[in-house]
Motif scaffolding. Structure first.
Motif, mmCIF file in Angstrom:
data_model
loop_
_atom_site.group_PDB
_atom_site.id
_atom_site.type_symbol
_atom_site.label_atom_id
_atom_site.label_comp_id
_atom_site.label_asym_id
_atom_site.label_seq_id
_atom_site.Cartn_x
_atom_site.Cartn_y
_atom_site.Cartn_z
ATOM 1 N N SER A 21 34.602 35.150 38.190
ATOM 2 C CA SER A 21 33.401 35.986 38.262
ATOM 3 C C SER A 21 32.124 35.212 37.955
ATOM 4 C CB SER A 21 33.529 37.190 37.330
ATOM 5 O OG SER A 21 33.668 36.749 36.000
ATOM 6 N N GLU A 26 41.004 40.749 44.667
ATOM 7 C CA GLU A 26 40.333 41.324 43.489
ATOM 8 C C GLU A 26 40.653 40.512 42.231
ATOM 9 O OE1 GLU A 26 39.979 45.572 41.157
ATOM 10 O OE2 GLU A 26 40.721 45.543 43.218
ATOM 11 N N GLU A 27 41.908 40.098 42.085
ATOM 12 C CA GLU A 27 42.298 39.269 40.938
ATOM 13 C C GLU A 27 41.518 37.966 40.912
ATOM 14 O OE1 GLU A 27 46.455 38.313 40.393
ATOM 15 O OE2 GLU A 27 47.004 40.375 40.893
ATOM 16 N N LEU A 52 38.650 37.325 42.336
ATOM 17 C CA LEU A 52 37.233 37.578 42.083
ATOM 18 C C LEU A 52 36.968 37.778 40.594
ATOM 19 C CD1 LEU A 52 36.239 39.853 45.098
ATOM 20 C CD2 LEU A 52 35.668 37.445 44.736
ATOM 21 N N LYS A 53 37.860 38.480 39.914
ATOM 22 C CA LYS A 53 37.708 38.662 38.470
ATOM 23 C C LYS A 53 37.872 37.327 37.743
ATOM 24 C CE LYS A 53 39.170 43.465 38.217
ATOM 25 N NZ LYS A 53 40.221 44.386 37.809
#
Length: 123
Positions: free
Chosen positions: A10, A3-4, A6-7
């Motif tokens: 982005s 998730e980190e 992907l952020k």
């Protein structure tokens, strides 16, 4: 962790995963990388023959893209007719274990995927 990342990436052009998958996720690149991984150095016509149903133009485009990314090297011999050989670079070879895992996963799960597609189409 995912998730980190992907952020962090982005933006479509900034994401390493999207960038790599865009490049190798076409119809032919993984096949070319796999063949070179299995067979070692191959000439253009050998690759074309082993793949079978690819046009010379599409094979040329695929090889140029993989060469541009540093995944394979191209060696031209100064003979007539020209002899050109393609070999995976160390970077290209480092991709082989991931492709092997993906290939194994696909073969193991394809029956379930096909069943799911059929069930979805029948709804």
């Amino acid at each position: 962790m995912i998730e980190e990342n992907l952020k962090k990436y982005s933006g479509v052009g900034d994401c390493p995963v999207r960038n790599v998958l865009d490049r190798i996720g076409d119809k032919w690149s993984i096949l070319v990388i796999g063949l070179l991984g299995d067979c070692g150095t191959l000439r253009f016509n050998e690759l074309n023959h082993k793949i079978g149903n690819i046009s010379q133009k599409m094979l040329t485009v695929t090889l140029k893209s993989l060469e541009a990314d540093g995944l394979l090297s191209r060696k031209i011999y100064p003979v007539i007719p020209p002899r050109v050989e393609y070999t995976l670079t160390p970077l290209g070879e480092s991709l082989l274990p991931a492709l092997e895992h993906l290939t194994n996963w696909a073969f193991e799960n394809m029956p379930e995927i096909l069943d799911s597609r059929k069930a979805y189409a029948e709804r």
